[in-house]
Write a protein that holds these residues in place. Structure first.
Motif, PDB file in Angstrom:
ATOM      1  N   LYS A  37       0.820  -1.226   0.000  1.00 37.43           N
ATOM      2  CA  LYS A  37       0.000   0.000   0.000  1.00 37.43           C
ATOM      3  C   LYS A  37       0.852   1.274   0.000  1.00 37.43           C
ATOM      4  N   GLN A  38       2.126   1.175   0.385  1.00 39.74           N
ATOM      5  CA  GLN A  38       2.986   2.361   0.308  1.00 39.74           C
ATOM      6  C   GLN A  38       3.114   2.856  -1.139  1.00 39.74           C
ATOM      7  N   LYS A  39       2.992   1.906  -2.081  1.00 42.09           N
ATOM      8  CA  LYS A  39       3.098   2.283  -3.498  1.00 42.09           C
ATOM      9  C   LYS A  39       1.904   3.115  -3.952  1.00 42.09           C
ATOM     10  N   ASN A  40       0.785   3.048  -3.226  1.00 45.00           N
ATOM     11  CA  ASN A  40      -0.369   3.879  -3.589  1.00 45.00           C
ATOM     12  C   ASN A  40      -0.011   5.360  -3.496  1.00 45.00           C
ATOM     13  N   LEU A  41       0.705   5.723  -2.421  1.00 45.98           N
ATOM     14  CA  LEU A  41       1.157   7.102  -2.298  1.00 45.98           C
ATOM     15  C   LEU A  41       2.236   7.403  -3.337  1.00 45.98           C
ATOM     16  N   GLY A  42       3.151   6.457  -3.532  1.00 43.83           N
ATOM     17  CA  GLY A  42       4.209   6.641  -4.539  1.00 43.83           C
ATOM     18  C   GLY A  42       3.633   6.930  -5.914  1.00 43.83           C
ATOM     19  N   ASN A  43       2.609   6.178  -6.298  1.00 42.64           N
ATOM     20  CA  ASN A  43       1.975   6.394  -7.607  1.00 42.64           C
ATOM     21  C   ASN A  43       1.336   7.773  -7.701  1.00 42.64           C
ATOM     22  N   GLU A  44       0.698   8.208  -6.612  1.00 44.18           N
ATOM     23  CA  GLU A  44       0.068   9.536  -6.581  1.00 44.18           C
ATOM     24  C   GLU A  44       1.126  10.625  -6.752  1.00 44.18           C
TER      25      GLU A  44
END
Length: 417
Positions: A37-44
């Motif tokens: 789920k850390q990648k969700n922020l990374g993608n944003e």
């Protein structure tokens, strides 16, 4: 001084958007990032950077976000990196965060609506007395806020947007690095410094307005395994040596009035048990060991071993293993070799109209390890307070000053090149 203004409340809107994305890291997970789920922020963040016109913004397979703001000066300026971490602490839930803005704070108790027993009082949060008239952001009472370190992330993003839009503000090449898993001590494990190609860095992950930290703890982790003697408890007389009880004796033998987090401050170190598990046959404890000098750190390790040995003498048929591993080292040793990095940070804070406070941090940042990996990297305030707790808060006005400081750092390196 930069002419940055928080136009249309873009800074708090940005921060609130990031705070709502659950990015809690997990020390038990072997993957990188430890939680997908850390990648969700990374993608944003990548999407927003690309939208700003930063064409090389991307996230790698390990969840690290890289981006470059090109130089707009003829001067040969060292490449400066600004770094913040995207994950939040495993100590407190980061799921379904509901940020609340308390506008024009006047010193009143801030009662958080989803759990009215969570109250921020000025006499318990000393920095609140400097916030009269400011806008305070908290969570709603059931989660942390995530200002550690999404305040830093938002501030870097806001500064990047400003530098892209205001081409008259001269700066060298600026690199952006957002890391996963800082809260579990793995923030720069897979950072690609060759790809980053920066000369000096600043983590934006500090607390009080105006603080710049050029000194951290040196840190070791220790794992103690006790191998006892297990037998049927009905026939155990003279035979059983319970690993659980031996471990309990070791923990009880630790000093009560010194060398503990709850009895130390300023430059005093400690030995701190952070986890235990066990059965009669085998029991295990995890420790963190902290101090500001490597010599004292090693001394604490030897002290822990001598204490274990003295307890074990009473249990001739049991054995122990104590493994002490290096985690990070005090970055001051590196930063003292590059005094201009801290000096320009102080100049940038003062140019934003704030009194700079050069200090030590009783903890570590990604900058501790980055400094030893070849990227000297002090820590600049982000304005986060009471982190890792439901009482976490940040002031919008402090965040604005952090954005100004980031922009000023870029300008000052250019001016002095």
């Amino acid at each position: 001084m930069s002419n940055y203004t928080n136009f249309n409340k873009s800074l708090e809107n940005r921060f609130i958007k990031y705070a709502k994305i659950d990015t809690q890291s997990d020390p038990e997970s072997p993957t990188c990032p430890s939680t997908l789920k850390q990648k969700n922020l990374g993608n944003e963040l990548v999407a927003e950077l690309l939208e700003m016109g930063i064409n090389d913004a991307h996230m790698d397979e390990n969840g690290y976000v890289y981006a470059t703001i090109a130089s707009n000066t003829d001067k040969n300026v060292p490449v400066i990196c600004f770094c913040s971490h995207m994950d939040t602490s495993p100590d407190c839930s980061g799921e379904n965060v509901k940020p609340i803005i308390h506008s024009n704070y006047q010193g009143e108790d801030l009662i958080l609506p989803d759990d009215p027993s969570i109250i921020l009082k000025m006499d318990e949060h000393k920095d609140l007395k400097h916030q009269i008239g400011n806008d305070i952001i908290t969570a709603s009472g059931t989660t942390l806020l995530g200002a550690d370190n999404k305040a830093g992330v938002a501030e870097i993003m806001e500064a990047a947007d400003f530098l892209i839009k205001n081409t008259e503000v001269k700066h060298g090449t600026v690199k952006i690095l957002f890391t996963p898993d800082e809260e579990i001590g793995r923030g720069v494990d897979k950072a690609n410094l060759k790809k980053l190609a920066a000369d000096f860095g600043y983590t934006i992950d500090g607390e009080t307005l105006g603080s710049i930290e050029d000194e951290t703890f040196s840190a070791d982790g220790a794992k103690l395994i006790i191998n006892g003697v297990s037998t049927h408890p009905g026939f155990a007389k003279g035979k059983m040596e319970s690993a659980i009880k031996i471990l309990a004796e070791v923990l009880d033998a630790l000093p009560k009035d010194r060398l503990t987090p709850e009895t130390t401050h300023q430059k005093e170190g400690f030995i701190h048990p952070v986890g235990i598990k066990g059965q009669v046959e085998q029991a295990e404890a995890q420790f963190i060991i902290r101090d500001f000098t490597d010599e004292k750190l090693e001394e604490h390790g030897r002290f822990l071993e001598s204490l274990v040995q003295s307890v074990m003498e009473k249990y001739p048929n049991s054995t122990y293993e104590l493994n002490i591993k290096s985690q990070y080292r005090n970055m001051k040793k590196i930063l003292d070799q590059h005094p201009q990095v801290v000096k320009y940070g102080i100049d940038a804070i003062e140019r934003a109209g704030i009194v700079a406070k050069q200090q030590s941090i009783r903890g570590g940042t990604d900058g501790s390890r980055l400094s030893y990996m070849g990227l000297p990297c002090p820590n600049i305030f982000a304005g986060e307070h009471a982190f890792h707790s439901k009482q976490e808060w940040v002031s919008v006005q402090d965040m604005e000053k952090a954005v100004q400081t980031i922009i000023n750092i870029a300008c000052i390196w250019e001016e002095n090149s």
